[in-house]
Enzyme design. Structure first.
Site, PDB file in Angstrom:
ATOM      1  N   HIS A  22      -2.413 -11.123  -6.637  1.00 43.24           N
ATOM      2  CA  HIS A  22      -3.267 -10.595  -5.567  1.00 43.24           C
ATOM      3  C   HIS A  22      -3.767  -9.203  -5.917  1.00 43.24           C
ATOM      4  O   HIS A  22      -3.261  -8.540  -6.824  1.00 43.24           O
ATOM      5  CB  HIS A  22      -2.522 -10.584  -4.225  1.00 43.24           C
ATOM      6  N   CYS A  78      -0.774  -2.469  -4.846  1.00 44.49           N
ATOM      7  CA  CYS A  78       0.570  -3.047  -4.950  1.00 44.49           C
ATOM      8  C   CYS A  78       1.163  -2.725  -6.320  1.00 44.49           C
ATOM      9  O   CYS A  78       0.442  -2.680  -7.319  1.00 44.49           O
ATOM     10  CB  CYS A  78       0.499  -4.560  -4.759  1.00 44.49           C
ATOM     11  N   GLN A  88       4.589 -12.137   4.047  1.00 39.96           N
ATOM     12  CA  GLN A  88       4.053 -12.047   5.395  1.00 39.96           C
ATOM     13  C   GLN A  88       3.260 -13.337   5.686  1.00 39.96           C
ATOM     14  O   GLN A  88       2.612 -13.887   4.809  1.00 39.96           O
ATOM     15  CB  GLN A  88       3.157 -10.817   5.527  1.00 39.96           C
ATOM     16  N   SER A 145       0.337  -4.959   5.293  1.00 36.63           N
ATOM     17  CA  SER A 145       0.246  -4.126   4.090  1.00 36.63           C
ATOM     18  C   SER A 145      -1.173  -3.629   3.832  1.00 36.63           C
ATOM     19  O   SER A 145      -1.364  -2.584   3.216  1.00 36.63           O
ATOM     20  CB  SER A 145       0.726  -4.909   2.868  1.00 36.63           C
ATOM     21  N   HIS A 197      -6.198  -8.102   1.272  1.00 37.93           N
ATOM     22  CA  HIS A 197      -5.927  -8.718  -0.026  1.00 37.93           C
ATOM     23  C   HIS A 197      -6.990  -9.757  -0.363  1.00 37.93           C
ATOM     24  O   HIS A 197      -7.586 -10.357   0.525  1.00 37.93           O
ATOM     25  CB  HIS A 197      -4.622  -9.535  -0.014  1.00 37.93           C
TER      26      HIS A 197
END
Length: 122
Positions: free
Chosen positions: A14, A72, A90, A113, A116
């Protein structure tokens, strides 16, 4: 790992862009969160849409972009998160990943977060 549990797992890479609404406003490339705190969700989504178009059109490679852009720590692996099963990510991320076919890239996925795009790799 038994073959039955491996059969229920997926593998994905991702690209995450954090923004003002992200639960943790710091990353490996922005440890103090200066950029993240000034990035709106709309700006993060716009960046990801452009990145996705570049990858889908063949103008960029997912792993190359992830290693430069993603907030990330998986960026150091080209965005690779390795294999995971249900309940480990998640919920919106998990659902999007399981819905993809191997090699497909998601549209924008929002989690706590940030924003994405996900490529299912296994």
């Amino acid at each position: 790992m038994s073959s039955s549990s491996a059969a229920n797992q997926v593998r994905a890479s991702h690209i995450l862009i954090k923004h003002q609404g992200s639960r943790r406003k710091a990353s490996w490339k922005d440890p103090e969160g200066r950029v993240i705190n000034s990035t709106t969700r709309d700006s993060a989504v716009s960046q990801l849409k452009t990145i996705r178009e570049d990858i889908v059109s063949g103008n960029a490679k997912f792993a190359d972009v992830a290693s430069r852009i993603s907030d990330c720590s998986s960026a150091k692996r080209g965005g690779d998160l390795g294999p995971f099963g249900r309940g480990q990510m998640q919920k919106p991320f998990e659902e999007a990943t399981y819905a993809l076919k191997i090699g497909e890239i998601s549209d924008i996925v929002d989690t706590d977060s940030g924003a994405h795009i996900i490529m299912r790799t296994g």
